[in-house]
Design a protein around this motif. Structure first.
Motif, PDB file in Angstrom:
ATOM      1  N   ASN A 147     -10.689  22.996 -13.077  1.00 24.10           N
ATOM      2  CA  ASN A 147     -11.096  21.727 -13.684  1.00 24.10           C
ATOM      3  C   ASN A 147      -9.943  20.732 -13.729  1.00 24.10           C
ATOM      4  O   ASN A 147     -10.090  19.557 -13.391  1.00 24.10           O
TER       5      ASN A 147
ATOM      6  N   ILE B  53     -18.632  23.201  -2.880  1.00 28.58           N
ATOM      7  CA  ILE B  53     -19.463  22.354  -3.732  1.00 28.58           C
ATOM      8  C   ILE B  53     -19.160  20.881  -3.441  1.00 28.58           C
ATOM      9  O   ILE B  53     -18.020  20.511  -3.154  1.00 28.58           O
TER      10      ILE B  53
ATOM     11  N   SER C  72     -18.182  17.340  -4.431  1.00 31.50           N
ATOM     12  CA  SER C  72     -17.337  16.895  -5.541  1.00 31.50           C
ATOM     13  C   SER C  72     -18.142  16.100  -6.564  1.00 31.50           C
ATOM     14  O   SER C  72     -17.896  16.202  -7.777  1.00 31.50           O
TER      15      SER C  72
ATOM     16  N   TYR D  88     -19.880  18.569  -8.760  1.00 30.91           N
ATOM     17  CA  TYR D  88     -18.913  19.255  -9.617  1.00 30.91           C
ATOM     18  C   TYR D  88     -18.567  18.407 -10.839  1.00 30.91           C
ATOM     19  O   TYR D  88     -18.574  18.892 -11.979  1.00 30.91           O
TER      20      TYR D  88
ATOM     21  N   GLY E  57     -17.732  20.367 -14.210  1.00 31.20           N
ATOM     22  CA  GLY E  57     -16.996  21.516 -13.730  1.00 31.20           C
ATOM     23  C   GLY E  57     -17.372  22.821 -14.386  1.00 31.20           C
ATOM     24  O   GLY E  57     -18.465  22.983 -14.942  1.00 31.20           O
TER      25      GLY E  57
ATOM     26  N   GLU F   4     -18.755  30.741 -12.321  1.00 34.71           N
ATOM     27  CA  GLU F   4     -19.450  30.187 -11.162  1.00 34.71           C
ATOM     28  C   GLU F   4     -20.960  30.361 -11.292  1.00 34.71           C
ATOM     29  O   GLU F   4     -21.729  29.496 -10.840  1.00 34.71           O
TER      30      GLU F   4
ATOM     31  N   LEU G  54     -22.116  27.640 -13.651  1.00 30.05           N
ATOM     32  CA  LEU G  54     -22.138  26.336 -12.975  1.00 30.05           C
ATOM     33  C   LEU G  54     -23.328  26.246 -12.026  1.00 30.05           C
ATOM     34  O   LEU G  54     -24.011  25.209 -11.963  1.00 30.05           O
TER      35      LEU G  54
END
Length: 339
Positions: free
Chosen positions: A71, A174, A176, A179, A184, A195, A198
């Motif tokens: 992050n 991923i 951006s 993300y 993040g 992960e 996410l």
């Protein structure tokens, strides 16, 4: 803005950088390569500067683990696509091309995982991701090519490009924009399951996660925290419960969590009978930590959660009771997978 940034998180891993950076440099002409350093106390930074001057370095202000480490570092990296790559990954020729092509042609695809094979036994899948991940109803993860401790040989049985529920953090592609939209990884996770969390949040927002077999990498696995480490057991069990509080559908949330915790208790008893007392204690600690964090994580829930998050009801039952140890044996039970 770069098209793709390959970002390798490092903490006191100079030996891994020495071994694995050459393949990344050799086969990543399309990318800008970064080492994101979690305040290493070895000579990692000097080693990279002296031996690989084309690699860019981002320095974090402490060892914040996988989640916050990425992050923090990614705030300073401007690229359309992020390739988050463990420091113990060997990449192969053209590993980036099929990934970039998929992102370019499939605008709703937000996350992609390559085929992950075992660096130490290259004919077999690797534990951390294999050919892509799924969840059962009670939040237990498993992969095509790896169910609990059973790891399959790669015979081309997963040479397809299908939708997944989660992609492995060992080699994680991923967009951006996605993300940062999702803020993040969950920094409190430190490491393990971040992960999956996410990916679950991405699916809740309507994004697609894919597996691409044309991109192949080899992973050592356990290079930073061994599979049998009680700390790993603690983080996996605690973070999985926290992830479920955030992402389970509202209906059945508490009952599903209760059954999951009972299953965790059974796992703890199993460890006890195996003489793995530290792992039983790790599960107990994970549960007590979860109790303390429950309401804070309940407040993190978003307005919408997908209803069909699981592929089978209980992978624990299928594996330990029905003795189905290979993915192909449970394939006809799976509700989620899409080609």
């Amino acid at each position: 803005m770069d098209k793709i940034a390959v970002v390798i998180l490092n903490w006191n891993g100079v030996k891994l950088l020495e071994q694995f950076l050459p393949s990344v440099i050799q086969f990543s002409a399309e990318a800008t390569i970064y080492v994101a350093d979690n305040a290493s106390t070895d000579n990692s930074i000097n080693f990279v500067k002296e031996n690989f001057p084309t690699i860019k370095i981002v320095k974090n202000d402490g060892n914040h683990g996988f989640a916050k480490g990425y992050n923090d570092a990614l705030q300073h990296i401007d690229a359309e696509l992020y390739a988050l790559v463990n420091s113990d990954i060997e990449v192969t020729e053209n590993w980036l091309k099929p990934i970039i092509e998929t992102f370019d042609s499939e605008k709703q695809t937000a996350i992609i995982q390559p085929k992950i094979l075992d660096f130490k036994n290259k004919g077999y899948f690797e534990y951390a991701g294999a050919a892509g991940g799924f969840l059962d109803k009670y939040g237990y993860p498993y992969c095509r090519g790896r169910i609990f401790e059973t790891i399959e040989k790669d015979n081309g049985q997963y040479d397809d490009n299908c939708e997944l529920f989660w992609a492995s953090g060992a080699c994680f592609f991923i967009r951006s924009t996605v993300y940062h939209e999702l803020e993040g990884f969950d920094a409190a996770f430190f490491a393990h399951q971040e992960e999956i969390d996410l990916c679950w949040r991405a699916l809740n927002e309507g994004y697609i996660i894919k597996y691409n077999s044309q991109s192949i990498v080899y992973h050592v696995g356990g290079a930073t925290l061994q599979q049998g480490n009680p700390r790993k057991t603690y983080l996996n069990f605690r973070n999985s419960l926290l992830m479920m509080v955030k992402n389970l559908p509202k209906k059945g949330l508490l009952s599903t969590l209760f059954i999951r915790m009972v299953l965790d208790g059974i796992a703890g008893v199993r460890f006890l009978f195996q003489g793995k007392f530290q792992h039983t204690i790790a599960i107990l600690k994970a549960h007590f930590s979860f109790y303390g964090l429950f309401f804070a994580y309940k407040r993190k829930r978003k307005d919408f959660q997908i209803q069909q998050y699981y592929s089978v009801k209980s992978i624990v039952y299928l594996y330990y009771v029905e003795k189905l140890t290979l993915f192909k044996e449970i394939f006809n039970r799976i509700q989620y997978i899409k080609n």
